[in-house]
Scaffold this motif. Structure first.
Motif, PDB file in Angstrom:
ATOM      1  N   ASP A 224      53.793 -50.104  78.939  1.00 39.75           N
ATOM      2  CA  ASP A 224      55.432 -50.260  78.531  1.00 39.75           C
ATOM      3  C   ASP A 224      55.509 -48.455  77.973  1.00 39.75           C
ATOM      4  O   ASP A 224      56.414 -47.822  78.021  1.00 39.75           O
ATOM      5  CB  ASP A 224      55.876 -51.281  77.531  1.00 39.75           C
ATOM      6  CG  ASP A 224      55.950 -52.382  78.309  1.00 39.75           C
ATOM      7  OD1 ASP A 224      56.150 -52.425  79.571  1.00 39.75           O
ATOM      8  OD2 ASP A 224      56.362 -53.662  77.646  1.00 39.75           O
ATOM      9  N   ALA A 225      54.654 -48.212  77.024  1.00 43.01           N
ATOM     10  CA  ALA A 225      54.740 -46.931  76.494  1.00 43.01           C
ATOM     11  C   ALA A 225      54.513 -45.953  77.528  1.00 43.01           C
ATOM     12  O   ALA A 225      55.329 -44.738  77.294  1.00 43.01           O
ATOM     13  CB  ALA A 225      53.471 -46.897  75.329  1.00 43.01           C
ATOM     14  N   PHE A 226      53.644 -46.140  78.443  1.00 41.01           N
ATOM     15  CA  PHE A 226      53.776 -44.827  79.410  1.00 41.01           C
ATOM     16  C   PHE A 226      54.693 -44.874  80.215  1.00 41.01           C
ATOM     17  O   PHE A 226      55.243 -43.730  80.820  1.00 41.01           O
ATOM     18  CB  PHE A 226      52.387 -45.294  80.490  1.00 41.01           C
ATOM     19  CG  PHE A 226      52.116 -44.334  81.534  1.00 41.01           C
ATOM     20  CD1 PHE A 226      51.918 -43.291  81.422  1.00 41.01           C
ATOM     21  CD2 PHE A 226      52.606 -44.919  82.957  1.00 41.01           C
ATOM     22  CE1 PHE A 226      51.570 -42.091  82.614  1.00 41.01           C
ATOM     23  CE2 PHE A 226      52.478 -43.750  84.050  1.00 41.01           C
ATOM     24  CZ  PHE A 226      52.226 -42.548  83.806  1.00 41.01           C
ATOM     25  N   GLY A 227      55.431 -45.825  80.542  1.00 41.11           N
ATOM     26  CA  GLY A 227      56.833 -46.035  81.234  1.00 41.11           C
ATOM     27  C   GLY A 227      57.894 -45.556  80.476  1.00 41.11           C
ATOM     28  O   GLY A 227      59.014 -45.677  80.761  1.00 41.11           O
ATOM     29  N   GLY A 228      57.710 -45.304  79.145  1.00 43.61           N
ATOM     30  CA  GLY A 228      58.785 -45.039  78.264  1.00 43.61           C
ATOM     31  C   GLY A 228      59.839 -45.962  78.063  1.00 43.61           C
ATOM     32  O   GLY A 228      61.052 -46.074  77.390  1.00 43.61           O
ATOM     33  N   LYS A 229      59.241 -47.414  77.972  1.00 41.11           N
ATOM     34  CA  LYS A 229      60.100 -48.648  77.668  1.00 41.11           C
ATOM     35  C   LYS A 229      60.114 -49.002  76.357  1.00 41.11           C
ATOM     36  O   LYS A 229      61.100 -49.524  75.767  1.00 41.11           O
ATOM     37  CB  LYS A 229      59.645 -49.693  78.525  1.00 41.11           C
ATOM     38  CG  LYS A 229      60.020 -49.578  79.882  1.00 41.11           C
ATOM     39  CD  LYS A 229      59.261 -50.797  80.869  1.00 41.11           C
ATOM     40  CE  LYS A 229      59.471 -50.408  82.560  1.00 41.11           C
ATOM     41  NZ  LYS A 229      58.849 -51.649  83.053  1.00 41.11           N
ATOM     42  N   ILE A 230      59.136 -48.407  75.532  1.00 38.69           N
ATOM     43  CA  ILE A 230      58.842 -48.961  74.166  1.00 38.69           C
ATOM     44  C   ILE A 230      58.443 -47.685  73.314  1.00 38.69           C
ATOM     45  O   ILE A 230      57.848 -46.848  73.767  1.00 38.69           O
ATOM     46  CB  ILE A 230      57.955 -50.141  73.815  1.00 38.69           C
ATOM     47  CG1 ILE A 230      56.462 -49.508  74.118  1.00 38.69           C
ATOM     48  CG2 ILE A 230      58.343 -51.243  74.618  1.00 38.69           C
ATOM     49  CD1 ILE A 230      55.483 -50.547  73.938  1.00 38.69           C
ATOM     50  N   ASP A 231      58.720 -47.498  72.010  1.00 36.17           N
ATOM     51  CA  ASP A 231      58.124 -46.831  71.514  1.00 36.17           C
ATOM     52  C   ASP A 231      56.591 -46.866  71.104  1.00 36.17           C
ATOM     53  O   ASP A 231      56.017 -47.821  71.052  1.00 36.17           O
ATOM     54  CB  ASP A 231      58.900 -46.499  69.944  1.00 36.17           C
ATOM     55  CG  ASP A 231      60.247 -46.065  69.859  1.00 36.17           C
ATOM     56  OD1 ASP A 231      60.604 -45.274  70.701  1.00 36.17           O
ATOM     57  OD2 ASP A 231      61.067 -46.541  68.869  1.00 36.17           O
ATOM     58  N   TYR A 232      55.836 -45.777  70.530  1.00 33.62           N
ATOM     59  CA  TYR A 232      54.503 -45.879  70.265  1.00 33.62           C
ATOM     60  C   TYR A 232      54.072 -44.930  69.051  1.00 33.62           C
ATOM     61  O   TYR A 232      54.893 -44.041  68.667  1.00 33.62           O
ATOM     62  CB  TYR A 232      53.473 -45.707  71.554  1.00 33.62           C
ATOM     63  CG  TYR A 232      53.746 -44.277  72.134  1.00 33.62           C
ATOM     64  CD1 TYR A 232      53.089 -43.212  71.479  1.00 33.62           C
ATOM     65  CD2 TYR A 232      54.619 -44.073  73.197  1.00 33.62           C
ATOM     66  CE1 TYR A 232      53.252 -41.868  72.316  1.00 33.62           C
ATOM     67  CE2 TYR A 232      54.824 -42.607  73.433  1.00 33.62           C
ATOM     68  CZ  TYR A 232      54.202 -41.805  73.236  1.00 33.62           C
ATOM     69  OH  TYR A 232      54.200 -40.321  73.539  1.00 33.62           O
ATOM     70  N   ASP A 233      53.060 -45.008  68.764  1.00 35.41           N
ATOM     71  CA  ASP A 233      52.466 -43.772  67.840  1.00 35.41           C
ATOM     72  C   ASP A 233      51.228 -43.507  68.084  1.00 35.41           C
ATOM     73  O   ASP A 233      50.653 -43.968  69.066  1.00 35.41           O
ATOM     74  CB  ASP A 233      52.278 -44.697  66.393  1.00 35.41           C
ATOM     75  CG  ASP A 233      51.222 -45.970  66.257  1.00 35.41           C
ATOM     76  OD1 ASP A 233      50.294 -45.734  66.509  1.00 35.41           O
ATOM     77  OD2 ASP A 233      51.704 -46.980  65.734  1.00 35.41           O
ATOM     78  N   VAL A 234      50.679 -42.406  67.112  1.00 31.78           N
ATOM     79  CA  VAL A 234      49.386 -41.757  67.862  1.00 31.78           C
ATOM     80  C   VAL A 234      48.601 -42.060  66.154  1.00 31.78           C
ATOM     81  O   VAL A 234      47.493 -41.200  66.448  1.00 31.78           O
ATOM     82  CB  VAL A 234      49.712 -40.392  67.879  1.00 31.78           C
ATOM     83  CG1 VAL A 234      50.283 -40.186  69.274  1.00 31.78           C
ATOM     84  CG2 VAL A 234      50.353 -39.659  66.816  1.00 31.78           C
TER      85      VAL A 234
END
Length: 362
Positions: A224-234
């Motif tokens: 989902d992060a790769f698809g821009g569907k959810i936020d993520y962090d680093v």
């Protein structure tokens, strides 16, 4: 064995007593602290000797309030004389899978855990006899695009996407390796190798004895992060230490995890926020909140001070005691790539407090 309960059967092999499971449930060791179960260790069998208890492929759960630190396949020993639990990696690739820590919401990868059951301090450290300690404490919402593409390699179908599609077709996140192999039309051995690799990456739980796979939430989150569907962090704490310094210590009295050997922490790639903690250490609390002192680089601003706190949910740094704030501006001079260079302003602002909002949670 004071302070330890055992549930399971027994068998004899020469002078060795073995604890064994039955056909339905594993053999379980329960370690108590103040009448509360702190550690569960389950396995198909245990070797009970006068001076130690051991198993090379155990499932463990370290309880922190209503959460836990979990590993599905790790080597375990208990030294009776020292009252010391040790969890460690072996030649088995499955032991290289990360621990999942639901209290701090991180995946943890280190070589050795040591806990004296009479002591509230748990040490996460380098292998015995080693002089260098390397460990990684990665946010459960971590995502890196380069890493995502690297996982695919030369495969036509990304392995994470393949597992997601199969689990939807199978109507379950838990399945046998052979079922996945049949669906992919691939040999069982090749699929098993893939599953072991994804387990060490922290995307699935895998039991090599039963060949049962269980998909972790991180797999769907990564897609989902790769698809821009959810936020993520680093957020990714990389710890490098030299003996006798531990990589981290967990205090069971307050569940605080002090991590050592981290000279820098990248908080946001979009806002260019980086932390350089004093003494290369932070104190990690529930849900990736952490305390530190040192230097915070945020774009054209550089803060120096102590008693700083990062709050994960609001994604802000509370700067309780700022010794000084240095400012920079974008100058006219360009670097070799045509980017305009920054230039520091000589004056600084001192003795202030405030909050640094990194990303608006809305």
């Amino acid at each position: 064995y004071p302070g330890i309960d055992y549930e399971g059967g027994f068998s004899m092999s020469g002078a060795t007593i073995n604890g064994v499971s039955d056909s339905r449930t594993s053999a379980i060791l329960k370690f108590f602290k103040n009448d509360t179960v702190r550690l569960n260790v389950s396995a198909n069998s245990f070797q009970f000797k006068k001076d130690r208890i051991s198993n090379s492929n155990a499932t463990i759960a370290f309880f922190l309030d209503n959460d836990s630190i979990f590993h599905s396949n790790i080597a375990f020993t208990y030294n009776v004389t020292k009252k010391e639990v040790s969890l460690f990696k072996t030649d088995d690739h499955m032991t290289y899978s990360p621990y999942y820590n639901s209290y701090h919401k991180i995946d943890m990868n280190f070589d050795l855990l040591i806990w004296n059951i009479d002591d509230p301090i748990v040490r996460l450290t380098m292998p015995r006899g080693a002089t260098i300690g390397q460990a990684r404490f990665k946010s459960s919402n971590y995502f890196n695009r380069t890493h995502f593409l690297k996982i695919q390699g030369m495969d036509n179908l990304h392995p994470l996407y393949a597992l997601k599609k199969f689990s939807e077709w199978y109507y379950s996140d838990e399945f046998h390796v052979s079922e996945l192999a049949n669906w992919l039309k691939m040999p069982d051995s090749k699929v098993q190798h893939l599953i072991v690799r994804l387990s060490t990456e922290g995307f699935v739980f895998y039991d090599p004895e039963t060949n049962i796979v269980r998909i972790k939430p991180q797999l769907n989150d990564y897609l989902d992060a790769f698809g821009g569907k959810i936020d993520y962090d680093v957020i990714d704490f990389i710890s490098n230490t030299k003996a006798p310094q531990n990589n981290a210590i967990l205090n069971l009295s307050n569940n605080e995890l002090t991590i050592f050997g981290i000279p820098s922490i990248f908080i946001s790639d979009s806002q260019n926020v980086e932390i350089h903690p004093t003494g290369n250490k932070i104190v990690l609390k529930k849900n990736r909140n952490f305390d530190f002192g040192g230097r915070v680089q945020a774009g054209l601003l550089t803060f120096f001070g102590n008693n700083f706190t990062f709050s994960y949910d609001s994604f802000r740094i509370h700067l309780d005691n700022i010794d000084s704030l240095n400012l920079a501006i974008i100058g006219d001079e360009e670097d070799i790539y045509g980017n305009r260079k920054t230039k520091k302003i000589r004056n600084n602002i001192q003795n202030i407090t405030g909050d640094l909002l990194i990303d608006d949670p809305e």
